[in-house]
Enzyme design. Structure first.
Site: not given
Ligand SMILES: [Zn+2]
Ligand SMILES: [Zn+2]
Length: 311
Positions: A120, A206, A216, A218, A231, A265-266, A269
């Protein structure tokens, strides 16, 4: 031999060599470059070492004395480029400590092997601090939160696929949606969250899920089919990005990444969890191609319930 003939021979040789180089690069494992650095230790100068420095910096293993800054500044980290200096040795030791690898401070096989596993893109910084601060005295928690413990202030979250979403060739949106839906269901089962899909690329939502290549918009560009597989951002940014240059599937072959495993997983986050040092946990940062890891573990469940005050 005339000049012209010589030129042809040189050109042909060059082309042949280029093809061999391109071919071997194409078949190398992601992050295979790290393998060539195996055996490196302090005092040596090795070409390519700067890549390891960048890797350790990106994932939070360079710390200032007060542990406050996420990363040492660029100039310090990249000083001496390919020289195996004291700062690199310290960063490697933190990496080994965090990942329960015997602490040698050298790029030994156990360390390079770990670094070559796809992972990740979110930094391990919080984990590193937790591990370094606790040292060997006490076991750190199996879960961690982003600094300031950001979280959502509502239970119903809407999600959609991103405006610039460009799924890799051969991957259909219904396949992605089915995998992502199952991942949301896993989190719904252990929290008070509900997740609703909204159609339309401009609909307010959201959580936004997209596939991106390289830069891209960010601060975390992907690096092709090496480096980070995906991520996501903490609450309440709601952005989840898959790296479009990896191969993705809902039934992965040994060279493909599992859509649902990475989504679980993501999403963790996007709900406020950071990485776990527990290898069994969904929030553990590494997952190999061809592997399926979709079930939330007690570390993940304890973490999210703690963050949202659920007993
Ligand atoms: Zn992560
Ligand atoms: Zn991104």
């Amino acid at each position: 031999m005339s000049t012209m003939t010589l030129l042809r021979v040189v050109t042909a040789t060059f082309l042949l060599v280029s093809l061999v180089v391109i071919n071997s690069a194409a078949f190398a494992a992601p992050l295979g470059f790290i393998k060539q650095l195996e055996g490196g230790r302090r005092g040596q100068s090795i070409e390519g070492l700067r890549d390891v420095k960048q890797y350790l910096q990106k994932f939070g293993y360079y710390l200032n004395d007060d542990h406050k800054d996420t990363n040492a500044n660029e100039a310090t980290v990249h000083q001496n480029y390919d020289e195996f200096d004291e700062l690199l040795e310290a960063a490697i030791k933190r990496y080994q400590l965090t990942h329960r690898i015997p602490v040698s401070g050298a790029l030994d096989r156990a360390t390079t092997t770990q670094m070559m596993i796809p992972r990740c893109g979110v930094s391990d910084h919080g984990l590193v601090i937790m591990t370094v601060d606790y040292g060997d005295q006490k076991k750190p928690n199996d879960y961690a939160f982003f600094p300031g413990k950001p979280k959502w202030n509502k239970n119903n979250l809407q999600y959609r696929f991103g405006i610039t979403s460009s799924p890799p060739a051969g991957l259909e949106e219904p396949t992605i949606k089915a995998a992502v839906d199952k991942a949301f269901q896993s989190w719904k089962n252990v929290t008070e969250f509900t997740f609703d899909y909204v159609a339309g690329t401009f609909a307010p939502a959201d959580l936004k899920i997209s596939f991106f290549s390289r830069r891209h918009g960010d601060r975390s560009p992907f690096q092709g089919a090496k480096g980070a597989t995906a991520h996501a951002f903490p609450p309440r940014y709601g952005e989840l990005h898959y790296n479009a240059d990896f191969k993705w599937s809902d039934d992965p072959s040994p060279t493909e990444m599992d859509l649902e495993s990475i989504a679980v997983h993501e999403i963790g986050h996007t709900l406020g969890l950071l990485h776990s040092v527990n290898k069994a946990a969904i929030m553990y940062p590494y997952l190999n191609t061809g592997k399926i890891k979709r079930e939330l573990q007690s570390a993940d469940i304890e973490g999210i319930r703690k963050l949202y005050g659920l007993s």
